[in-house]
Write a protein that holds these residues in place. Structure first.
Motif, PDB file in Angstrom:
ATOM      1  N   PHE A  57       0.745  -1.269  -0.147  1.00 16.84           N
ATOM      2  CA  PHE A  57      -0.044   0.101   0.086  1.00 16.84           C
ATOM      3  C   PHE A  57       0.800   1.116  -0.127  1.00 16.84           C
ATOM      4  O   PHE A  57       0.603   2.153  -0.603  1.00 16.84           O
ATOM      5  N   MET A  58       1.926   1.314   0.953  1.00 21.25           N
ATOM      6  CA  MET A  58       2.819   2.474   1.006  1.00 21.25           C
ATOM      7  C   MET A  58       3.417   2.891  -0.596  1.00 21.25           C
ATOM      8  O   MET A  58       3.359   3.865  -0.786  1.00 21.25           O
ATOM      9  N   GLY A  59       3.923   1.762  -1.261  1.00 25.34           N
ATOM     10  CA  GLY A  59       4.225   1.892  -2.454  1.00 25.34           C
ATOM     11  C   GLY A  59       3.320   2.551  -3.334  1.00 25.34           C
ATOM     12  O   GLY A  59       3.618   3.587  -4.214  1.00 25.34           O
ATOM     13  N   PHE A  60       2.314   1.875  -3.305  1.00 26.83           N
ATOM     14  CA  PHE A  60       1.047   2.643  -4.337  1.00 26.83           C
ATOM     15  C   PHE A  60       0.682   3.925  -3.773  1.00 26.83           C
ATOM     16  O   PHE A  60       0.441   4.921  -4.685  1.00 26.83           O
ATOM     17  N   TRP A  61       0.446   4.388  -2.586  1.00 26.78           N
ATOM     18  CA  TRP A  61       0.452   5.558  -1.848  1.00 26.78           C
ATOM     19  C   TRP A  61       1.226   6.704  -2.319  1.00 26.78           C
ATOM     20  O   TRP A  61       1.008   7.732  -3.026  1.00 26.78           O
ATOM     21  N   LEU A  62       2.550   6.336  -2.381  1.00 28.11           N
ATOM     22  CA  LEU A  62       3.694   7.350  -2.729  1.00 28.11           C
ATOM     23  C   LEU A  62       3.560   7.618  -4.276  1.00 28.11           C
ATOM     24  O   LEU A  62       3.496   8.451  -4.588  1.00 28.11           O
ATOM     25  N   ASP A  63       3.271   6.391  -5.119  1.00 31.39           N
ATOM     26  CA  ASP A  63       3.433   6.546  -6.440  1.00 31.39           C
ATOM     27  C   ASP A  63       2.078   7.512  -6.785  1.00 31.39           C
ATOM     28  O   ASP A  63       2.277   8.447  -7.672  1.00 31.39           O
ATOM     29  N   GLU A  64       0.909   7.302  -6.068  1.00 36.60           N
ATOM     30  CA  GLU A  64      -0.111   8.160  -6.405  1.00 36.60           C
ATOM     31  C   GLU A  64      -0.108   9.406  -6.280  1.00 36.60           C
ATOM     32  O   GLU A  64      -0.275  10.620  -6.696  1.00 36.60           O
ATOM     33  N   ARG A  65       0.603   9.939  -4.955  1.00 37.14           N
ATOM     34  CA  ARG A  65       0.872  11.143  -4.606  1.00 37.14           C
ATOM     35  C   ARG A  65       1.900  11.856  -5.515  1.00 37.14           C
ATOM     36  O   ARG A  65       1.589  13.291  -5.477  1.00 37.14           O
ATOM     37  N   GLN A  66       2.676  11.355  -6.104  1.00 38.98           N
ATOM     38  CA  GLN A  66       3.584  11.935  -6.892  1.00 38.98           C
ATOM     39  C   GLN A  66       3.277  12.068  -8.469  1.00 38.98           C
ATOM     40  O   GLN A  66       3.802  12.694  -9.047  1.00 38.98           O
ATOM     41  N   ALA A  67       2.105  11.333  -8.708  1.00 39.35           N
ATOM     42  CA  ALA A  67       1.433  11.331 -10.093  1.00 39.35           C
ATOM     43  C   ALA A  67       0.662  12.943 -10.307  1.00 39.35           C
ATOM     44  O   ALA A  67       0.482  13.500  -9.534  1.00 39.35           O
TER      45      ALA A  67
END
Length: 83
Positions: free
Chosen positions: A73-83
């Protein structure tokens, strides 16, 4: 079992959109990795909590029962916040 709590801190409307997509990505990842259906389980695999802190800011926390899921989840969360 010890819970893994991820405190995501204050959230705004952009974060809410990123959060929703990160949860969707987690569900897809769970399916692809052969995970058991969440509805078939005795206890939830993930819990989401939104609270208002003393300063009046909304804070979001995500609670997992497995470190692997919290990390994904943290990987997905960080990716989405940087998008």
């Amino acid at each position: 079992m010890k819970d893994i709590v991820l405190d995501l801190g204050p959230v705004n409307s952009v974060d809410e959109t990123a959060f929703a997509q990160a949860i969707e990505n987690l569900a897809e990842w769970h399916k692809k990795t052969g995970g058991q259906g969440w509805r078939d389980r005795d206890a939830p695999d993930v819990m989401i909590k939104t609270v208002c802190d003393p300063a009046g800011e909304l804070r979001k926390a995500v609670i997992f029962q497995k470190q692997e899921w919290a990390s994904a989840f943290m990987g997905f969360w960080l990716d989405e916040r940087q998008a």
